[in-house]
Motif scaffolding. Structure first.
Motif, PDB file in Angstrom:
ATOM      1  N   PHE A 564      45.541  57.391  41.633  1.00  0.00           N
ATOM      2  CA  PHE A 564      45.654  56.663  42.301  1.00  0.00           C
ATOM      3  C   PHE A 564      44.293  56.310  42.849  1.00  0.00           C
ATOM      4  O   PHE A 564      43.168  56.291  42.184  1.00  0.00           O
ATOM      5  N   ARG A 565      44.600  54.425  43.613  1.00  0.00           N
ATOM      6  CA  ARG A 565      43.979  53.485  43.421  1.00  0.00           C
ATOM      7  C   ARG A 565      43.777  52.884  44.381  1.00  0.00           C
ATOM      8  O   ARG A 565      44.758  52.138  45.148  1.00  0.00           O
ATOM      9  N   TYR A 566      42.032  52.542  45.242  1.00  0.00           N
ATOM     10  CA  TYR A 566      42.108  51.086  45.215  1.00  0.00           C
ATOM     11  C   TYR A 566      40.811  50.286  45.552  1.00  0.00           C
ATOM     12  O   TYR A 566      40.266  50.569  44.971  1.00  0.00           O
ATOM     13  N   LEU A 567      40.964  49.115  45.627  1.00  0.00           N
ATOM     14  CA  LEU A 567      40.170  48.153  45.558  1.00  0.00           C
ATOM     15  C   LEU A 567      40.180  47.395  46.600  1.00  0.00           C
ATOM     16  O   LEU A 567      41.143  46.486  47.649  1.00  0.00           O
ATOM     17  N   TRP A 568      38.616  46.725  47.330  1.00  0.00           N
ATOM     18  CA  TRP A 568      38.141  46.148  48.136  1.00  0.00           C
ATOM     19  C   TRP A 568      37.314  44.709  47.617  1.00  0.00           C
ATOM     20  O   TRP A 568      36.669  45.420  47.067  1.00  0.00           O
ATOM     21  N   GLN A 569      37.891  43.786  48.010  1.00  0.00           N
ATOM     22  CA  GLN A 569      37.488  42.579  47.071  1.00  0.00           C
ATOM     23  C   GLN A 569      36.972  41.441  48.546  1.00  0.00           C
ATOM     24  O   GLN A 569      37.802  41.043  49.371  1.00  0.00           O
ATOM     25  N   LYS A 570      35.850  41.205  48.585  1.00  0.00           N
ATOM     26  CA  LYS A 570      35.463  39.660  49.626  1.00  0.00           C
ATOM     27  C   LYS A 570      34.915  38.675  48.964  1.00  0.00           C
ATOM     28  O   LYS A 570      33.745  38.928  48.129  1.00  0.00           O
ATOM     29  N   THR A 584      40.340  40.543  50.193  1.00  0.00           N
ATOM     30  CA  THR A 584      41.002  41.231  49.566  1.00  0.00           C
ATOM     31  C   THR A 584      41.783  42.708  49.610  1.00  0.00           C
ATOM     32  O   THR A 584      40.699  42.905  48.950  1.00  0.00           O
ATOM     33  N   ASP A 585      42.568  43.703  49.698  1.00  0.00           N
ATOM     34  CA  ASP A 585      42.642  45.055  49.791  1.00  0.00           C
ATOM     35  C   ASP A 585      43.891  44.827  48.603  1.00  0.00           C
ATOM     36  O   ASP A 585      44.993  44.825  48.947  1.00  0.00           O
ATOM     37  N   VAL A 586      43.737  45.833  47.611  1.00  0.00           N
ATOM     38  CA  VAL A 586      44.690  46.494  46.525  1.00  0.00           C
ATOM     39  C   VAL A 586      44.571  47.613  47.199  1.00  0.00           C
ATOM     40  O   VAL A 586      43.958  48.366  46.614  1.00  0.00           O
ATOM     41  N   TYR A 587      46.240  48.407  46.749  1.00  0.00           N
ATOM     42  CA  TYR A 587      46.577  49.985  46.628  1.00  0.00           C
ATOM     43  C   TYR A 587      47.631  50.374  45.831  1.00  0.00           C
ATOM     44  O   TYR A 587      48.152  49.769  45.430  1.00  0.00           O
ATOM     45  N   GLY A 588      47.411  51.265  45.146  1.00  0.00           N
ATOM     46  CA  GLY A 588      48.472  51.336  44.064  1.00  0.00           C
ATOM     47  C   GLY A 588      48.218  52.725  43.158  1.00  0.00           C
ATOM     48  O   GLY A 588      46.875  53.388  43.942  1.00  0.00           O
ATOM     49  N   THR A 589      49.166  53.118  42.881  1.00  0.00           N
ATOM     50  CA  THR A 589      49.404  54.236  42.051  1.00  0.00           C
ATOM     51  C   THR A 589      49.871  54.556  40.930  1.00  0.00           C
ATOM     52  O   THR A 589      51.303  53.323  40.537  1.00  0.00           O
ATOM     53  N   ASN A 590      49.958  55.295  39.937  1.00  0.00           N
ATOM     54  CA  ASN A 590      50.834  55.397  38.458  1.00  0.00           C
ATOM     55  C   ASN A 590      51.302  56.728  38.471  1.00  0.00           C
ATOM     56  O   ASN A 590      50.586  57.125  38.787  1.00  0.00           O
ATOM     57  N   ILE A 591      52.246  56.955  37.685  1.00  0.00           N
ATOM     58  CA  ILE A 591      52.496  58.056  36.878  1.00  0.00           C
ATOM     59  C   ILE A 591      53.399  57.788  35.955  1.00  0.00           C
ATOM     60  O   ILE A 591      53.679  56.799  35.621  1.00  0.00           O
ATOM     61  N   SER A 592      52.775  58.881  34.978  1.00  0.00           N
ATOM     62  CA  SER A 592      53.146  59.125  33.631  1.00  0.00           C
ATOM     63  C   SER A 592      53.930  60.104  32.193  1.00  0.00           C
ATOM     64  O   SER A 592      52.750  61.308  33.261  1.00  0.00           O
ATOM     65  N   SER A 609      49.380  44.687  47.817  1.00  0.00           N
ATOM     66  CA  SER A 609      47.813  43.648  47.632  1.00  0.00           C
ATOM     67  C   SER A 609      47.854  43.406  49.239  1.00  0.00           C
ATOM     68  O   SER A 609      49.346  42.388  49.670  1.00  0.00           O
ATOM     69  N   GLU A 610      46.848  42.858  49.707  1.00  0.00           N
ATOM     70  CA  GLU A 610      46.667  42.330  51.306  1.00  0.00           C
ATOM     71  C   GLU A 610      45.822  41.033  50.641  1.00  0.00           C
ATOM     72  O   GLU A 610      44.560  41.575  50.939  1.00  0.00           O
ATOM     73  N   THR A 611      46.297  40.148  51.880  1.00  0.00           N
ATOM     74  CA  THR A 611      44.660  39.116  51.427  1.00  0.00           C
ATOM     75  C   THR A 611      44.873  38.344  52.929  1.00  0.00           C
ATOM     76  O   THR A 611      45.497  37.275  53.459  1.00  0.00           O
ATOM     77  N   ASN A 612      43.480  38.239  53.564  1.00  0.00           N
ATOM     78  CA  ASN A 612      42.898  37.486  55.051  1.00  0.00           C
ATOM     79  C   ASN A 612      42.045  36.238  54.279  1.00  0.00           C
ATOM     80  O   ASN A 612      41.090  36.326  53.704  1.00  0.00           O
ATOM     81  N   TYR A 613      42.757  35.126  54.600  1.00  0.00           N
ATOM     82  CA  TYR A 613      41.565  34.110  54.289  1.00  0.00           C
ATOM     83  C   TYR A 613      41.014  33.314  55.995  1.00  0.00           C
ATOM     84  O   TYR A 613      41.370  33.197  57.127  1.00  0.00           O
ATOM     85  N   ARG A 622      50.727  39.378  52.274  1.00  0.00           N
ATOM     86  CA  ARG A 622      50.757  40.001  51.164  1.00  0.00           C
ATOM     87  C   ARG A 622      51.602  40.232  50.453  1.00  0.00           C
ATOM     88  O   ARG A 622      53.105  39.765  50.349  1.00  0.00           O
ATOM     89  N   ASP A 623      51.638  41.260  49.718  1.00  0.00           N
ATOM     90  CA  ASP A 623      52.607  41.413  48.043  1.00  0.00           C
ATOM     91  C   ASP A 623      52.396  42.762  47.511  1.00  0.00           C
ATOM     92  O   ASP A 623      51.826  43.310  47.781  1.00  0.00           O
ATOM     93  N   TRP A 624      53.940  42.366  47.234  1.00  0.00           N
ATOM     94  CA  TRP A 624      53.650  44.253  45.820  1.00  0.00           C
ATOM     95  C   TRP A 624      54.644  43.942  45.173  1.00  0.00           C
ATOM     96  O   TRP A 624      55.072  42.728  45.209  1.00  0.00           O
TER      97      TRP A 624
END
Length: 978
Positions: A564-570, A584-592, A609-613, A622-624
């Motif tokens: 499980f991961r989270y990234l915030w970029q400004k 920008t906020d990015v949430y993600g999960t991965n299963i292998s 991901s969500e991007t606010n200007y 907002r994208d997935w």
């Protein structure tokens, strides 16, 4: 110590005849009037405590005068009523409880002494059996002579009647005399040192003895109080039985004398002779040839190797290596085309100089692989570089003109272009390894300037790495970087700036990993360092950037992993226009996972991901995205299915299936391999199918040992259709490539190649390359403290004289291990090897022959080697070729002397060989037998009649002459019918 334990047990058996008896009240003791106490033949006067008491027939003896006469020490502790005695004869420390009679040594109970009710702790009076157990003695009572005799057990009595024989010479006298106590042999050190020619000294406190052996100059020390031994001031172990030693006269255990003097000490059974012989391995020891640096400084100019490569449509290169005194040098010159073209311009030219004392540098082209200019982002320059290994660190520096791009020259060749100036210096804390990532830091400063204008910058940086162990967080790793700089540019925001990053990972459990990251890059650093900056026209590239993220990975077992991961970029945290701000906020999960062993791997990944200007010109978004794949690899094929879908993008699907290469072996190691495959792709309404095929060919030795031809052909055809289900394209691609290599000699190798796509795009190239090895290169530097260098050569000793002749080649692939160390390596193609930084001392070498051809054998008894600090030791290893006899035994039913079809093989027949009677050989399956490691000479082989089957007899013996030029012989032995 084993004999002491046996003596203890025997003594205890003497007083465990009956049960332990305790008296409620003190028993009255009578003095034996007129009796004399004798200890080891010496009478103890009554005034010194030599009074014997008795209770009926039981004797009660005084401990103090007996122990004093025997040289034993004792102590009574009234608090716990324990009496402790230490015997000098065997070093045993025995305790007895004056309350209940329990006897113990160390933490082990040995039993109970009887009649302890007769003991008197105040006067240290002990019943006979208790005293015998403590002192290791026997007590006898002579009522006729009225004498009570106390004598040591024979196994504890020292034996003096020894003769010392050193290297065959009888030593007439020795002071002190050698002796043995039980199984412990005590030897006087001084006469041994004098006789063997060693030197000896003692420290001021008389607690440490040091011997310098004359064979190898090894400095061996012994702490007389602790028994700890040192080899050149390095602790190597504890000497046993030091409790028996007389440290004043240096009468020491034989094991200590052996180590100090480099001797073997034995006492032949049933004799009174002590045989002392010098270790023969020390006499034949290979010693250092001299100090590494001193030897190097005496040498002149020595060319080592010249390598060249010249060709068409490929780069050309010349490289020359040499050494002068303690410096190694290498000159490299490379051009993009023919080196002898008109007005050639180099794509690389430099000269490197390295000193054996761990410093050096270069002139010319240089890749900044040691991060000298990492703060300013320069990776290559043309100028100067320098490095130096310090006592506790590593220093490196570089300066010159940085790479700015490339420019074309004639014939469409291009060469690198250098403009401006740059310089930098960096220090690494860890001097042993400047690239280690474990608990070290490094810091540096670098600058760069443009060829024209005011674009200049200077920056300093620090990087640290740490690895920690904690019982709560488990293993953890930390990395941090901080840089600060000043930028003089034509941008409005020029001036000071910073950037930094931090990464932390911890593994509290084996199945769990947690990471955290932060990164900040100022606007000037982005402009200076980020390659994408000049390509990205987005206004948000004119801001600083900050990001922070975290991830958790979980793997409960091998076939399942999740994260499980989270990234915030400004963009624009501190610098840049307020109109250009983005979050920008990015949430993600991965299963292998894969459900069962050998099943395909399934990988699923989902992110949002969500991007606010902070600007009305851009709309928040907002994208997935979802990605899935199924892949499987076996020894026969590899296959994969992939699916990708985003919120605002068309979904895509792909499939891949490739069979593993099928290889068909042909004569003389040649081969043909074929690898077919197919792939499919769908993107919206677009669909494609692409079968492909590849074939490879190698001639092996068909064209000779020195000529190799390889060829490869690939073919692929694409079928595609659009939404109206009609063929849109039917295209194909194919490619062919062939390479021919021929080695004329070890100095000349020619290559030619041809490639084409069958569409007019055809190319042809040729290359000539080779090398001249003038002398072996130096493969070592100045050794570290307390270490030396071992070098050597393994060679084929044709005439078996142990000395290398000019026509005797080196042997590669011989594996060599230094015993008592983990160091092991193999000789190179020239038969040479070098091992750096071996701790000083004497070592044995172990030779492994599994990579040598059958029949090649190194010496059975390799001499010892001695390593000295700062010096080099060289050893020659002769490898000889021994004779071999291969054959089989069969039943010669028709007595033809030849093996005819249908005649059975004979197994388990013993083959006698004369004169090598110690070799025992039996025929195995299919009657085969083999005899190896035979010296040149004449041998007679015969079948042992006692191992033949019924109705068979042995033929006449076979005589074989093994010659140095004909070491392999094949024979057959036909058993005749009776």
């Amino acid at each position: 110590m084993k004999s002491a334990a046996i003596c203890l047990i025997i003594c205890l058996m003497l007083f465990t005849i009956g049960e332990a008896q305790e008296a409620d009240e003190k028993i009255h003791l009578n003095i034996l009037e007129g009796y004399t106490l004798s200890v080891e033949g010496t009478q103890i006067p009554h005034k010194k405590g030599g009074i014997v008491r008795a209770a009926g027939s039981l004797l009660v003896l005084p401990l103090a005068p007996i122990a004093d006469q025997l040289g034993q020490t004792y102590e009574y502790n009234p608090e716990n009523s324990t009496l402790t005695l230490k015997r000098v004869q065997d070093g045993a420390e025995i305790r007895i409880s004056m309350k209940n009679g329990q006897v113990s040594a160390g933490k082990k109970s040995l039993g109970y002494a009887p009649y302890m009710g007769l003991a008197d702790p105040d006067q240290l009076l002990l019943p006979e059996e208790a005293l015998k157990a403590l002192t290791g003695t026997h007590v006898t009572r002579d009522d006729t002579a009225k004498i009570i005799r106390v004598d040591l057990d024979m196994r504890l009595k020292p034996v003096y009647d020894y003769q010392m024989i050193i290297n065959g010479r009888h030593l007439p006298s020795a002071d002190p005399f050698p002796r043995s106590v039980g199984a412990v042999l005590l030897i006087p050190l001084k006469p041994i040192v004098q006789e063997t020619g060693h030197s000896m000294s003692q420290d001021e406190n008389k607690t440490k003895i040091t011997v310098i052996r004359n064979q190898d100059n090894a400095r061996i020390s012994l702490n007389l109080q602790t028994g700890l031994m040192y080899y050149n001031d390095r602790a190597i172990g504890i000497t046993p039985n030091m409790g028996y030693a007389d440290t004043h006269t240096l009468l020491l255990p034989s094991t200590a004398v052996e180590t100090l003097t480099g001797t073997h000490i034995t006492v032949p059974e049933g004799t009174d002779r002590i045989i002392i012989n010098t270790d023969k391995r020390l006499d034949t020891m290979i010693r250092p040839s001299g100090n590494v640096i001193d030897q190097a400084k005496k040498s002149g100019f020595v060319p080592e190797k010249f390598q060249y490569r010249i060709g068409k449509d490929t780069s050309s290169e010349m490289l020359f290596s040499s050494r002068y005194r303690e410096f190694n040098s290498e000159i490299r010159y490379e051009t993009p085309g023919l080196i002898f073209r008109k007005n050639p311009e180099p794509s690389w030219v430099d000269m490197k100089i390295d000193s054996l004392e761990n410093y050096g540098g270069s002139i010319g082209d240089y890749n900044t692989g040691r991060d000298e200019l990492s703060e300013t982002g320069v990776s290559r320059l043309r100028g100067l570089s320098y490095y130096s290994q310090l006592d506790k660190g590593y220093l490196t520096a570089a300066a010159g003109v940085p790479l700015s791009g490339s420019r074309n020259i004639e014939d469409d060749y291009s060469v690198p272009d250098f403009k401006g100036w740059t310089a930098g210096i960096r220090y690494y804390q860890n001097g042993k390894n400047p690239y280690s990532d474990k608990n070290q830091w490094n810091a540096g400063i670098s600058a760069r300037g443009a060829a024209e204008g005011d674009n200049q910058e200077i920056a300093a940086g620090y990087t640290g790495t740490h690895q920690l162990e904690n019982r709560f967080t488990g293993r953890s790793f930390s990395y941090e970087r901080l840089e600060a700089g000043f930028f003089d540019t034509d941008h409005e925001e020029h001036g000071p700036d910073i950037r930094g990053s931090w990464n932390y990972r911890m593994e509290p459990f084996k199945i769990l990993s947690i990471t955290a990251d932060m990164d900040y890059t100022g606007i000037n650093f982005r402009r200076s360092l980020e390659p994408s900056y000049k390509l990205d026209t987005s206004p948000f590239n004119e801001t600083d950037r900050f990001s922070a993220g975290s991830a958790v990975s979980f793997r409960p077992f091998d076939r399942l992993g999740a994260s499980f991961r989270y990234l915030w970029q400004k963009d624009r945290l501190l610098q840049g226009s307020e109109d250009w701000e983005k979050n920008t906020d990015v949430y993600g999960t991965n299963i292998s996972t894969r459900l069962f062993e050998n099943w395909p791997w399934l990988n699923l990944d989902y992110s949002v991901s969500e991007t606010n200007y902070h600007n009305n010109n851009f709309q928040d978004s907002r994208d997935w995205n979802f990605r899935g794949s199924l892949s499987h690899h076996t020894r026969f094929f590899r296959a994969a299915l992939r699916y990708n879908k985003s919120r605002d993008k068309t979904e895509s699907q792909s499939m891949l299936f490739h069979l593993r290469s099928f290889t068909f072996g042909l004569p003389q190691e040649s081969f043909v391999s074929i690898a077919p495959g197919i792939s499919a792709f769908k993107y919206g309404d677009y669909k494609s199918l692409r079968p492909d095929f590849s074939m490879n060919l190698g001639t092996g030795r068909l064209l000779g040992r020195n000529t190799i031809l390889t060829a490869a052909y690939t073919y692929a055809k694409t079928f595609a259709e659009n939404d109206d289900n009609t063929d849109e394209t039917k295209n194909y691609t194919q490619f062919f490539k062939a390479d021919l290599t021929h080695r004329f000699s070890k100095f000349l190798l020619a290559e030619a190649g041809f490639s084409t796509s069958f569409e007019g795009d055809t190319s042809f190239y040729w290359t000539i390359r080779g090398s001249f090895d003038f002398n072996s290169s130096r493969k070592y530097n100045k050794p570290d403290e307390n270490t030396g260098v071992l070098s050597g050569t393994a060679f084929f000793d044709k005439n078996q004289d142990g000395i290398r002749q000019p026509d005797e080649p080196g042997i590669g692939g011989l594996s060599i291990r230094i015993k008592q160390t983990p160091m092991r390596l193999s000789t190179d193609h020239a038969g040479e090897f070098t091992i750096q930084n071996i701790r000083e001392g004497s070592y044995n070498l172990e030779i492994f022959t599994h990579l040598l051809p059958i029949g090649f054998t190194p010496p059975e008894d390799m001499p010892m080697i001695h390593i000295a600090e700062g010096s080099i030791t060289h050893i020659e290893i002769p490898v000889v070729r021994k004779g071999q006899i291969r054959g089989f035994v069969y039943e010669d039913l028709n007595a033809s002397g030849f093996h005819d079809p249908g005649e059975p093989f004979a197994e388990q027949v013993k083959i006698n060989i004369v004169p090598a009677q110690e070799i025992t050989v039996y025929s195995t399956s299919f009657g085969q037998f083999g005899i190896d490691s035979l010296e040149p000479g004449t041998y007679i082989l015969s079948a042992d009649p006692q191992t033949l089957g019924t109705g068979l007899k042995a033929p006449e013996p076979v005589t074989i002459e093994v010659k140095p030029d004909a070491m392999m012989h094949k024979i057959s032995i036909g058993l005749l019918p009776m």
